[in-house]
Design an enzyme around this catalytic site. Structure first.
Site, PDB file in Angstrom:
ATOM      1  N   LYS A 142      46.479  45.930  35.617  1.00  0.00           N
ATOM      2  CA  LYS A 142      45.362  45.087  35.215  1.00  0.00           C
ATOM      3  C   LYS A 142      44.822  45.553  33.860  1.00  0.00           C
ATOM      4  CE  LYS A 142      45.816  43.487  39.441  1.00  0.00           C
ATOM      5  NZ  LYS A 142      45.568  44.097  40.725  1.00  0.00           N
ATOM      6  N   TRP A 151      40.552  42.238  48.538  1.00  0.00           N
ATOM      7  CA  TRP A 151      41.069  43.610  48.439  1.00  0.00           C
ATOM      8  C   TRP A 151      40.322  44.565  49.353  1.00  0.00           C
ATOM      9  CZ3 TRP A 151      45.750  43.645  46.989  1.00  0.00           C
ATOM     10  CH2 TRP A 151      46.201  42.757  46.018  1.00  0.00           C
ATOM     11  N   ASP A 210      37.938  51.469  44.607  1.00  0.00           N
ATOM     12  CA  ASP A 210      39.114  50.776  44.088  1.00  0.00           C
ATOM     13  C   ASP A 210      38.670  50.079  42.806  1.00  0.00           C
ATOM     14  OD1 ASP A 210      41.182  49.106  43.409  1.00  0.00           O
ATOM     15  OD2 ASP A 210      41.354  48.131  45.374  1.00  0.00           O
TER      16      ASP A 210
HETATM   17  C1  LIG Z   1      45.844  44.229  42.138  1.00  0.00           C
HETATM   18  C2  LIG Z   1      44.884  44.948  43.011  1.00  0.00           C
HETATM   19  C3  LIG Z   1      45.320  45.746  44.086  1.00  0.00           C
HETATM   20  C4  LIG Z   1      46.774  45.874  44.461  1.00  0.00           C
HETATM   21  O1  LIG Z   1      47.505  46.460  43.474  1.00  0.00           O
HETATM   22  P1  LIG Z   1      49.080  46.783  43.661  1.00  0.00           P
HETATM   23  O2  LIG Z   1      49.342  47.672  42.509  1.00  0.00           O
HETATM   24  O3  LIG Z   1      49.790  45.472  43.605  1.00  0.00           O
HETATM   25  O4  LIG Z   1      49.244  47.457  44.957  1.00  0.00           O
HETATM   26  C5  LIG Z   1      44.361  46.403  44.823  1.00  0.00           C
HETATM   27  N1  LIG Z   1      43.061  46.303  44.531  1.00  0.00           N
HETATM   28  C6  LIG Z   1      42.611  45.541  43.517  1.00  0.00           C
HETATM   29  C7  LIG Z   1      41.144  45.470  43.247  1.00  0.00           C
HETATM   30  C8  LIG Z   1      43.504  44.844  42.726  1.00  0.00           C
HETATM   31  O5  LIG Z   1      43.067  44.088  41.706  1.00  0.00           O
END
Ligand SMILES: *Cc1c(COP(=O)(O)O)cnc(C)c1O
Length: 361
Positions: free
Chosen positions: A196, A102, A172
């Site tokens: 998540k 990511w 993030d």
């Molecule tokens: C799942 C995830 C993303 C991407 O998320 P989307 O909602 O599918 O764009 C980005 N960063 C992390 C750390 C993730 O776990």
């Protein structure tokens, strides 16, 4: 109803109580005669829902004054573009820590708009660790420093919060938001995709320091501008109403579970159980992540004998343990044990892993 424990990395398990409540309110929310899906986002019913969600989130994280809470769309991935487009201002470059899949995407996207200084990377050892902060090559003139607190695919988690050093910290937090206590005041911006640890996909939650707003490029599409959404309290256009409603129920559920602090101790216990099982298997299972950085949300592990993977997954499924296959880029297994995964599910998995190792070891 089939009783399963769902270890999906996302969209992921939601608290049973939340789903049951949503079910009971599906056709008629609080005597309104409407489902939440059918309401005007500007009506008093939905205004109450979004207001409560924001209020509870602020309480859970003790968000200090001077921060906006935004409920946006486009997933966490949209933030890989929105962050640089909104925070670059008149700066030329940004700092990013590269700890896995990511982070790499955040780097790739930011490179479209500015210079990206990768301050540190653990790619040399296949992202098995977080480089020590003292070794980071930071740029004091960077617009911000971005990092990924939990690498969902690799199974790597930051055990510390970097220092701001006059450069706003952007995180993030998609896969460990609300899983442990954080001092929001240390961050310029936190973002988290909902699927998540918050609720259904289609929603991304942001906490942004108000002083960072208003730096967007003039040619930025309106919908990508933080200031626009902040001024309109996430109501510039129609927000993701149903995901916001479910997120609000999850926030209330979290409060009943002892808040973020209560969650953090349960998450530590859950992860501890799985890593202990891996450790005690004498090499039958292994984790490739250095111990201090093993994720408490996504437990990634391999079987010594890869040819057993398929039967591991098959047997697990027979025991009601589903979605344990690792991401294709790292292989092996991954047990995502977010807030909503009960300790009972983790116990069942741990004892299944022991049995499987005994039978095939
Ligand atoms: C799942 C995830 C993303 C991407 O998320 P989307 O909602 O599918 O764009 C980005 N960063 C992390 C750390 C993730 O776990």
């Amino acid at each position: 109803m089939a009783k399963v424990y769902n270890f999906s990395a996302g969209p992921a398990v939601l608290p049973h109580e939340v789903l049951a409540q949503a079910q009971s309110e599906m056709l008629d929310w609080h005597g309104s005669g409407m489902s939440v899906m059918e309401m005007s986002h500007r009506g008093k019913e939905f205004m109450e829902i979004i207001h409560d969600a924001e209020h509870d989130l602020r309480e859970l994280l003790q968000v200090p004054a001077g921060y906006k809470v935004l409920f946006l769309q486009g997933g966490a991935s949209m933030q890989f573009s929105m962050v640089p487009l909104n925070l670059l201002g008149d700066k030329q470059s940004v700092d990013i820590v590269n700890t896995g899949h990511w982070s790499k995407l955040a780097v790739k996207e930011a490179r479209r708009y500015c210079n990206v200084n990768v301050v540190a990377s653990s790619e040399d050892r296949n992202f098995a660790y977080v480089p020590a902060e003292e070794t980071w090559q930071r740029d004091p003139n960077a617009a911000y420093l971005h990092y990924t607190s939990n690498e969902t695919i690799g199974g790597l988690q930051f055990p510390f919060v970097p220092t701001e050093q006059g450069v706003p910290l952007v995180c993030d937090m998609s896969s460990d938001f609300l899983s442990r206590e954080v001092d929001v005041g240390k961050f310029g911006l936190i973002y988290a995709g909902a699927q998540k640890n918050i609720g259904p996909s289609g929603l991304v939650v942001l906490l942004v320091r108000e002083a960072l707003l208003g730096r967007a490029r003039a040619d930025l599409p309106t919908m990508l501008n933080y200031q626009v959404h902040a001024d309109a309290d996430s109501m510039y256009n129609t927000p993701a109403t149903y995901p916001i409603y479910i997120a609000g129920l999850v926030f209330k559920w979290l409060k009943q579970q002892g808040g973020v602090k209560g969650m953090a101790s349960r998450n530590a216990e859950k992860a501890g159980l799985l890593y202990h099982t891996i450790q005690a298997s004498e090499g039958f299972y292994s984790s490739h992540i250095d111990e201090p950085f093993r994720s408490r949300m996504n437990v990634v592990f391999r079987l010594r004998d890869e040819s057993l993977e398929e039967s591991f997954l098959l047997e697990a499924r027979k025991n009601g343990l589903i979605q344990l296959k690792g991401h294709r880029v790292v292989g092996g297994m991954r047990a995502s044990i977010y807030n909503a995964m009960p300790i009972e599910g983790v116990k069942v998995l741990a004892s299944f892993m022991q049995d499987f190792a005994r039978q095939h070891g």
